[in-house]
Scaffold this motif. Structure first.
Motif, PDB file in Angstrom:
ATOM      1  N   LEU A 274       0.818  -1.203   0.000  1.00  0.00           N
ATOM      2  CA  LEU A 274       0.000   0.000   0.000  1.00  0.00           C
ATOM      3  C   LEU A 274       0.858   1.262   0.000  1.00  0.00           C
ATOM      4  O   LEU A 274       0.528   2.246  -0.685  1.00  0.00           O
ATOM      5  CB  LEU A 274      -0.927  -0.010   1.213  1.00  0.00           C
ATOM      6  CG  LEU A 274      -2.138   0.929   1.172  1.00  0.00           C
ATOM      7  CD1 LEU A 274      -2.977   0.663  -0.081  1.00  0.00           C
ATOM      8  CD2 LEU A 274      -2.988   0.766   2.419  1.00  0.00           C
ATOM      9  N   ASP A 275       1.964   1.239   0.709  1.00  0.00           N
ATOM     10  CA  ASP A 275       2.859   2.403   0.751  1.00  0.00           C
ATOM     11  C   ASP A 275       3.485   2.683  -0.624  1.00  0.00           C
ATOM     12  O   ASP A 275       3.879   3.820  -0.905  1.00  0.00           O
ATOM     13  CB  ASP A 275       3.970   2.183   1.781  1.00  0.00           C
ATOM     14  CG  ASP A 275       3.461   2.296   3.216  1.00  0.00           C
ATOM     15  OD1 ASP A 275       2.345   2.827   3.401  1.00  0.00           O
ATOM     16  OD2 ASP A 275       4.177   1.838   4.129  1.00  0.00           O
ATOM     17  N   ASN A 276       3.590   1.654  -1.442  1.00  0.00           N
ATOM     18  CA  ASN A 276       4.218   1.814  -2.758  1.00  0.00           C
ATOM     19  C   ASN A 276       3.197   1.672  -3.904  1.00  0.00           C
ATOM     20  O   ASN A 276       3.561   1.330  -5.028  1.00  0.00           O
ATOM     21  CB  ASN A 276       5.334   0.773  -2.928  1.00  0.00           C
ATOM     22  CG  ASN A 276       6.511   1.047  -2.022  1.00  0.00           C
ATOM     23  OD1 ASN A 276       7.356   1.895  -2.308  1.00  0.00           O
ATOM     24  ND2 ASN A 276       6.561   0.323  -0.905  1.00  0.00           N
ATOM     25  N   TRP A 277       1.945   1.942  -3.586  1.00  0.00           N
ATOM     26  CA  TRP A 277       0.867   1.726  -4.563  1.00  0.00           C
ATOM     27  C   TRP A 277       1.059   2.534  -5.846  1.00  0.00           C
ATOM     28  O   TRP A 277       0.779   2.050  -6.943  1.00  0.00           O
ATOM     29  CB  TRP A 277      -0.479   2.069  -3.925  1.00  0.00           C
ATOM     30  CG  TRP A 277      -1.631   1.559  -4.744  1.00  0.00           C
ATOM     31  CD1 TRP A 277      -2.464   2.277  -5.541  1.00  0.00           C
ATOM     32  CD2 TRP A 277      -2.045   0.194  -4.849  1.00  0.00           C
ATOM     33  NE1 TRP A 277      -3.385   1.461  -6.140  1.00  0.00           N
ATOM     34  CE2 TRP A 277      -3.145   0.164  -5.728  1.00  0.00           C
ATOM     35  CE3 TRP A 277      -1.596  -0.998  -4.280  1.00  0.00           C
ATOM     36  CZ2 TRP A 277      -3.804  -1.008  -6.047  1.00  0.00           C
ATOM     37  CZ3 TRP A 277      -2.257  -2.170  -4.601  1.00  0.00           C
ATOM     38  CH2 TRP A 277      -3.352  -2.171  -5.486  1.00  0.00           C
ATOM     39  N   ASP A 278       1.560   3.758  -5.750  1.00  0.00           N
ATOM     40  CA  ASP A 278       1.766   4.578  -6.948  1.00  0.00           C
ATOM     41  C   ASP A 278       2.722   3.898  -7.924  1.00  0.00           C
ATOM     42  O   ASP A 278       2.545   3.979  -9.139  1.00  0.00           O
ATOM     43  CB  ASP A 278       2.313   5.957  -6.567  1.00  0.00           C
ATOM     44  CG  ASP A 278       1.255   6.837  -5.918  1.00  0.00           C
ATOM     45  OD1 ASP A 278       0.062   6.475  -6.006  1.00  0.00           O
ATOM     46  OD2 ASP A 278       1.623   7.870  -5.327  1.00  0.00           O
ATOM     47  N   GLN A 279       3.710   3.223  -7.399  1.00  0.00           N
ATOM     48  CA  GLN A 279       4.660   2.524  -8.262  1.00  0.00           C
ATOM     49  C   GLN A 279       4.045   1.242  -8.826  1.00  0.00           C
ATOM     50  O   GLN A 279       4.306   0.872  -9.972  1.00  0.00           O
ATOM     51  CB  GLN A 279       5.940   2.191  -7.481  1.00  0.00           C
ATOM     52  CG  GLN A 279       7.074   1.702  -8.367  1.00  0.00           C
ATOM     53  CD  GLN A 279       8.365   1.526  -7.590  1.00  0.00           C
ATOM     54  OE1 GLN A 279       8.464   1.935  -6.434  1.00  0.00           O
ATOM     55  NE2 GLN A 279       9.357   0.916  -8.226  1.00  0.00           N
ATOM     56  N   VAL A 280       3.211   0.583  -8.049  1.00  0.00           N
ATOM     57  CA  VAL A 280       2.534  -0.621  -8.525  1.00  0.00           C
ATOM     58  C   VAL A 280       1.720  -0.322  -9.774  1.00  0.00           C
ATOM     59  O   VAL A 280       1.720  -1.090 -10.735  1.00  0.00           O
ATOM     60  CB  VAL A 280       1.618  -1.203  -7.416  1.00  0.00           C
ATOM     61  CG1 VAL A 280       0.740  -2.323  -7.980  1.00  0.00           C
ATOM     62  CG2 VAL A 280       2.454  -1.727  -6.250  1.00  0.00           C
ATOM     63  N   VAL A 281       1.032   0.814  -9.789  1.00  0.00           N
ATOM     64  CA  VAL A 281       0.103   1.122 -10.886  1.00  0.00           C
ATOM     65  C   VAL A 281       0.673   2.098 -11.910  1.00  0.00           C
ATOM     66  O   VAL A 281      -0.027   2.483 -12.856  1.00  0.00           O
ATOM     67  CB  VAL A 281      -1.225   1.680 -10.323  1.00  0.00           C
ATOM     68  CG1 VAL A 281      -1.886   0.669  -9.403  1.00  0.00           C
ATOM     69  CG2 VAL A 281      -1.016   3.008  -9.599  1.00  0.00           C
ATOM     70  N   ASP A 282       1.912   2.504 -11.785  1.00  0.00           N
ATOM     71  CA  ASP A 282       2.521   3.467 -12.717  1.00  0.00           C
ATOM     72  C   ASP A 282       2.606   2.868 -14.124  1.00  0.00           C
ATOM     73  O   ASP A 282       3.285   1.859 -14.336  1.00  0.00           O
ATOM     74  CB  ASP A 282       3.913   3.842 -12.219  1.00  0.00           C
ATOM     75  CG  ASP A 282       4.526   4.988 -13.007  1.00  0.00           C
ATOM     76  OD1 ASP A 282       3.948   5.374 -14.049  1.00  0.00           O
ATOM     77  OD2 ASP A 282       5.586   5.496 -12.591  1.00  0.00           O
ATOM     78  N   GLU A 283       1.929   3.503 -15.086  1.00  0.00           N
ATOM     79  CA  GLU A 283       1.830   2.968 -16.444  1.00  0.00           C
ATOM     80  C   GLU A 283       2.925   3.444 -17.391  1.00  0.00           C
ATOM     81  O   GLU A 283       2.953   3.019 -18.548  1.00  0.00           O
ATOM     82  CB  GLU A 283       0.470   3.342 -17.045  1.00  0.00           C
ATOM     83  CG  GLU A 283      -0.717   2.839 -16.257  1.00  0.00           C
ATOM     84  CD  GLU A 283      -2.042   3.318 -16.841  1.00  0.00           C
ATOM     85  OE1 GLU A 283      -2.020   3.925 -17.929  1.00  0.00           O
ATOM     86  OE2 GLU A 283      -3.091   3.088 -16.216  1.00  0.00           O
ATOM     87  N   LYS A 284       3.816   4.316 -16.942  1.00  0.00           N
ATOM     88  CA  LYS A 284       4.757   4.963 -17.879  1.00  0.00           C
ATOM     89  C   LYS A 284       5.598   3.963 -18.661  1.00  0.00           C
ATOM     90  O   LYS A 284       5.897   4.178 -19.831  1.00  0.00           O
ATOM     91  CB  LYS A 284       5.656   5.947 -17.123  1.00  0.00           C
ATOM     92  CG  LYS A 284       4.943   7.198 -16.630  1.00  0.00           C
ATOM     93  CD  LYS A 284       5.922   8.273 -16.221  1.00  0.00           C
ATOM     94  CE  LYS A 284       6.754   7.863 -15.009  1.00  0.00           C
ATOM     95  NZ  LYS A 284       5.946   7.761 -13.780  1.00  0.00           N
TER      96      LYS A 284
END
Length: 309
Positions: A274-284
């Protein structure tokens, strides 16, 4: 521009007595293909049987000088699927093309949806596509050539009132991607199409508003048929891919995977995710998935790079 023709090609199109399937059969026949028009003539929910649609479609196309035969076999059964392919082999000596277009549709309301309705959709969409493809497969393998088009839908991506239909179409998508890998060594290409055109099924979905779009020329099935014909041709450039087609627009639908977050050690916890969720879903830097060994190499590379840091 080289014309795409189908001289000496034999095609089976299921659900071709009317609507989108008829548009496929007509365009293939007009380009020289000999076509089996398969249609059991059922209602959109799968009820009833009527030989009229297949017979009238074949008669109409034959009067225009095309080589077309009707077939009313039930492709949701092994016997019916074998019968439609046998019809092509007996009449024309081979089978080059299969378009699995036949389907049923019932709007549902989960959790009132029952297992029987799910099974009916699976039997026609998944079972029917499987049965006809399996019946045609040995003939294509023997000749070292084949083109198969599976019909999926944007409903496979999720819609509240089509759990059964969407689940069945998602199953067709997965099956088609797998068969594309199996067929590669035999020069058999399997691709998927998600039609966007007015049909009996779409009209049912629009309900009271159907009349407003029923005769919209932008929603004519004839605007879906060109993409299907490309996927049927020997020059088809793709295998295992999914395309949306309709209303003058043709586009690719991709399934992709992000690089994600790789935890630095074996002590992974739910909180870390959860703390790294932005990286989990980063589509770049997401990659398109095609079910190949290249993806396994991609995963190994990601893990290897993370471990070396």
């Amino acid at each position: 521009m080289q014309t795409l023709n189908f001289n000496d090609q034999v095609a089976v199109v299921t659900g071709a007595g009317r609507g989108i399937g008829l548009a496929y059969a007509e365009l293939l026949a007009s380009r020289g293909a000999r076509v089996i028009v398969n249609d059991r003539g059922v209602d959109i929910d799968g009820g009833g049987v009527d030989s009229g649609p297949a017979e009238l479609a074949a008669e109409s196309l034959t009067l225009r000088g095309y080589t077309v035969l009707p077939d009313t076999s039930d492709i949701s059964t092994t016997e019916g699927a074998n019968a439609v392919i046998d019809c092509a082999i007996k009449a024309f000596g081979k089978i080059d093309i299969v378009i699995n277009n036949a389907g049923i549709y019932t709007m549902d309301d989960f959790p009132d949806l029952d297992l029987d309705m799910m099974k009916r959709h699976f039997d026609v969409h998944i079972g029917g596509s499987f049965n006809v493809t399996k019946a045609a497969w040995p003939h294509m393998v023997e000749r070292g050539y084949g083109r198969i088009v599976m019909t999926t839908s944007t409903g496979a991506l999720g819609a509240a009132n089509m759990v059964a239909y969407g689940a069945a179409k998602a199953g067709v998508l997965g099956m088609g991607r797998a068969l594309a890998q199996v067929g590669e060594q035999h020069r058999i290409k399997v691709n998927m199409i998600a039609p966007q055109a007015m049909s009996r099924m779409m009209a049912a979905g629009y309900g009271e508003n159907a009349a407003a779009v029923l005769h919209d020329p932008q929603r004519n099935p004839d605007l879906v048929a060109p993409m299907a014909v490309v996927l049927c041709h020997e020059r088809c450039p793709s295998n295992g891919a999914t395309y949306l087609s309709g209303m003058r627009r043709n586009a690719a639908i991709y399934i992709s995977e992000t690089p994600g977050h790789i935890h630095p050690d074996l002590g992974l916890t739910p909180e870390d995710i959860l703390d790294n969720w932005d990286q989990v879903v980063d589509e770049k830097e997401a990659i398109t998935l095609g079910g190949t060994m290249a993806e396994a190499a991609y995963h190994s590379t990601l893990i290897g790079n993370a471990m070396s840091q």
